[in-house]
Design a protein around this motif. Structure first.
Motif, mmCIF file in Angstrom:
data_model
loop_
_atom_site.group_PDB
_atom_site.id
_atom_site.type_symbol
_atom_site.label_atom_id
_atom_site.label_comp_id
_atom_site.label_asym_id
_atom_site.label_seq_id
_atom_site.Cartn_x
_atom_site.Cartn_y
_atom_site.Cartn_z
ATOM 1 N N CYS A 364 0.821 -1.205 0.000
ATOM 2 C CA CYS A 364 0.000 0.000 0.000
ATOM 3 C C CYS A 364 0.860 1.261 0.000
ATOM 4 C CB CYS A 364 -0.892 0.023 1.237
ATOM 5 S SG CYS A 364 -1.719 -1.556 1.593
ATOM 6 N N TYR A 367 -1.921 7.652 2.350
ATOM 7 C CA TYR A 367 -3.174 7.634 3.102
ATOM 8 C C TYR A 367 -3.655 9.025 3.482
ATOM 9 C CZ TYR A 367 0.567 6.790 6.633
ATOM 10 O OH TYR A 367 1.733 6.781 7.355
ATOM 11 N N THR A 371 -4.670 7.254 -2.528
ATOM 12 C CA THR A 371 -4.426 5.994 -1.837
ATOM 13 C C THR A 371 -4.386 4.863 -2.847
ATOM 14 O OG1 THR A 371 -5.564 6.803 0.148
ATOM 15 C CG2 THR A 371 -5.276 4.430 -0.055
ATOM 16 N N LEU A 373 -3.580 0.556 -3.295
ATOM 17 C CA LEU A 373 -3.325 -0.768 -2.738
ATOM 18 C C LEU A 373 -3.117 -1.742 -3.892
ATOM 19 C CD1 LEU A 373 -5.321 0.781 -0.640
ATOM 20 C CD2 LEU A 373 -5.643 -1.493 0.335
ATOM 21 N N TYR A 424 -8.655 -0.140 5.972
ATOM 22 C CA TYR A 424 -7.621 0.863 5.727
ATOM 23 C C TYR A 424 -8.042 2.154 6.399
ATOM 24 C CZ TYR A 424 -3.604 2.458 2.915
ATOM 25 O OH TYR A 424 -2.374 2.904 2.492
#
Length: 670
Positions: A364, A367, A371, A373, A424
């Protein structure tokens, strides 16, 4: 304090259940287990409430155990000197064991138990100096249990812990600043397939930097280490183009291809040197900017062989920095286009069973705004992208998912489909790489995933928020619906959850900034002086105890009293003000957790195990996917203690149920 005195102190004070210790192998091993008059004893009028026709405990997840490919766990035998005169021997009870499995215990090949051990998985024996202890299961298991059935202790074994000697990688100098290497975060896995958990140690330079601070750093190293001997299996040097600091190099250790040996997956770049001495990329390239940040270096995710440290395969990191990140606000990572290399280089990593069968790595980036992943699968030869979730790919669809991440994360099946989701921070990504929901509350520092009581279905998320508005929040993990919120007009930097004792219903939750402590039914308890970092299953009563550099401490939420279960000396915590151990998890022995701390001179790691007696022999916590996943992701960002994906605490007692291979009788003993 000796192990015997610690145990007696624990038994005089522990908040527990009213069930007598049963079935010890030898007379003299059993000890009184509870003090019914202690103020921390459970309130049975609440604990024994009628659950009617509903399932108890209520389900928290829906994994299909017939499909999940399990980690190949050995018997986990361990032996250590818990006092000057005694040795503790512990081992695993596994879900593949028959519920009435019997064990024999041996010292140097001589059986020490008069009759088979039937209800416990830890014995205390006289200390005999150098010796090898082994455990033999007497009944067939439903799947093979290979390795991990013996442990040797030296003649000069220390009291209270296992010593893991270390030899630091070479230090050096960067731009006139000298540095040395120190042991930092650790992870665990069976690197060589012998059925015994090994350590992967991250070595951090003393000039490591937080992303927000300028300065050049030394490199980060990783080392595979045998716990019993301290023998080094390999060393990997990430090189000059992977800046060192707690946000830069999260790593995963797990058996991703199912061959019985764990791999290491971590970010790499030009100049990374694997365990065989091979260099990745261009060894001559130096990408650091004048202020020390490394911004434009090529970045990859690389999988390394657990036996040798050899780099097996690499894939380019996604999402990349973005060519227009300084120009278009939709591309920025929360830095508003600044070129300081801060927020675009906040990385996390997680282990997840995204197909409900085999493990994937979820790597990842970012944040604070954008974002991304990236889910990866490894088949033994190649890393392959399963999917990519990137908020920038469709801002109309995923824009509300921007800026919701924390400095840590959790994975578990929260929607009862048997496949893992990635929690998350204040948003959740589904197993297929699409967004499940976003609460919109934004960034915070700490996240807990747990089942707060055994009566309520599903998992809950307990977080603290940094927006000077939302305070501390308990929400439903499946829907994102707020269950309890304590608002504050200031930053709430830490949030912790754990069943501290049986005085109050369910799992206790507490936070900094005057939030206080709440029970599992969201009732306010008060402001006990409870630690805000790590808590571990260390006692014998299913409660958690506070981890500090002074020792392990239990507490009572009614009196606020605290007492030691074990004392630590000559060690320190890591990661500055976060004050966390190198590793915590159910690494060896029975169902309780071990804690790894570095000595003050960083010459060794010390593995502390519980000396407390317990009448319970539950399946090892490692067999629970959310727990194992939280152990694997423990080293990312601001470390969080591992937590099981089910309620585990004194509220289970008194109902007459089978739980994780053990019968917990009703209050009247039936």
């Amino acid at each position: 304090m000796s192990g015997i005195r610690m145990s007696l102190l624990f038994f005089a004070c522990a908040a527990l259940c009213g069930i007598a210790c049963a079935g010890a192998a030898n007379a003299g091993v059993s000890r009184p287990f509870v003090d019914p008059g202690h103020p921390g004893s459970p309130d049975w009028t609440r604990r024994g409430r009628d659950v009617g026709s509903e399932a108890f405990p209520a389900p928290a997840t829906a994994y299909d155990r017939s499909k999940l490919v399990p980690e190949r766990l050995g018997r986990g035998v361990v032996a250590w000197r818990d006092s000057t005169n005694t040795v503790c021997v512990g081992w695993r009870y596994l879900s593949c064991d028959p519920v009435r499995q019997l064990f024999d215990v041996y010292c140097d090949g001589v059986k020490v138990n008069d009759r088979p051990v039937s209800t416990i998985t830890q014995l205390r024996l006289p200390y005999r100096g150098r010796a090898t202890y082994s455990v033999k299961a007497l009944m067939s298991t439903s799947r093979p249990v290979r390795g991990g059935n013996r442990w040797s202790i030296p003649a000069d074994a220390p009291v209270g812990y296992i010593r893991i000697p270390l030899s630091a990688p070479p230090g050096g100098e960067t731009h006139g600043e000298k540095y040395r290497m120190t042991p930092n975060d650790c992870s665990m896995g069976d690197l060589d397939g012998d059925g015994v958990m090994d350590l992967v140690v991250k070595w951090s330079p003393t000039n490591a930097r937080d992303n927000a601070h300028a300065g050049h750093t030394g490199p980060t190293w990783f080392e595979g280490v045998k716990v019993a001997t301290g023998r080094s299996l390999w060393r990997i040097n990430l090189g000059p183009n992977c800046r060192s600091g707690e946000h830069y190099n999260p790593f995963l250790v797990y058996d991703f291809d199912g061959d019985g040996r764990a791999e290491l997956i971590v970010r790499t770049s030009d100049g990374t040197v694997d365990g065989t001495g091979k260099t990745l990329g261009d060894p001559k390239k130096l990408w650091a900017e004048k202020h020390g940040a490394v911004i434009f270096a090529p970045l990859w995710y690389t999988v390394f062989d657990g036996r040798t440290g050899r780099a097996i395969d690499s894939v380019p990191m996604e999402p990349d920095l973005g060519k227009s990140w300084r120009v278009c606000r939709e591309w920025y990572w929360g830095d508003h286009g600044n070129l300081d290399g801060n927020r675009p280089f906040r990385f996390l990593a997680a282990l997840a069973f995204l197909d409900g069968r085999r493990p994937s790595a979820v790597m990842c980036r970012g944040y604070y705004s954008r974002t991304g992943l990236m889910a990866l699968d490894f088949d033994g030869r190649k890393l392959r992208k399963r999917w990519l979730f990137d908020t920038l790919s469709d801002m109309k669809k995923w824009g509300s998912f921007c800026g919701q991440g924390f400095h840590n994360l959790r994975t578990a099946d929260v929607d009862f489909d048997g496949k893992d989701e990635i929690i998350y921070g204040q948003m959740v990504v589904d197993d297929d790489g699409t967004g499940l929901y976003s609460t919109g509350m934004g960034h915070g520092d700490a996240i807990n995933l747990l089942q707060t009581t055994p009566y309520d279905r599903g998992l809950q998320v307990w977080t603290c928020q940094e927006n000077r508005r939302d305070g501390a929040v308990l929400r439903d993990a499946r829907t994102g619906k707020t269950i309890k919120q304590i608002k504050r007009r200031k930053d709430v930097p830490r949030a912790v959850a754990g069943d501290v004792d049986g005085c109050t219903p369910g799992t206790e939750m507490w936070s900094a900034s005057g939030i206080g402590m709440y029970d599992g039914e969201q009732n306010f308890i008060g402001w006990p002086k409870a630690g805000l970092a790590f808590w571990a299953y260390f006692a014998g009563d299913m409660t958690v105890a506070c981890v500090s550099d002074r020792g392990m401490f239990a507490m009572c939420t009614k009196t606020y009293a605290q007492w030691p279960l074990a004392r630590f000396e000559g060690v320190h915590l890591i990661n500055g003000t976060k004050s966390v151990p190198c590793l915590q998890g159910d690494m060896f022995g029975d169902w309780r957790e071990e804690v790894v701390l570095p000595s003050r001179d960083d010459a060794e790691l010390r593995l502390y195990l519980s000396p407390c007696d317990t009448p319970y022999r539950f399946w090892t916590l490692l067999e629970d996917p959310p727990y194992r996943e939280s152990v694997a992701a423990q080293n990312v960002g601001y470390n969080q203690p591992p937590q099981p994906g089910f309620y585990f605490g004194p509220d289970l007692l008194g109902h007459g149920i089978w739980f994780r291979g053990t019968y917990l009788p009703k209050r009247n003993g039936e």
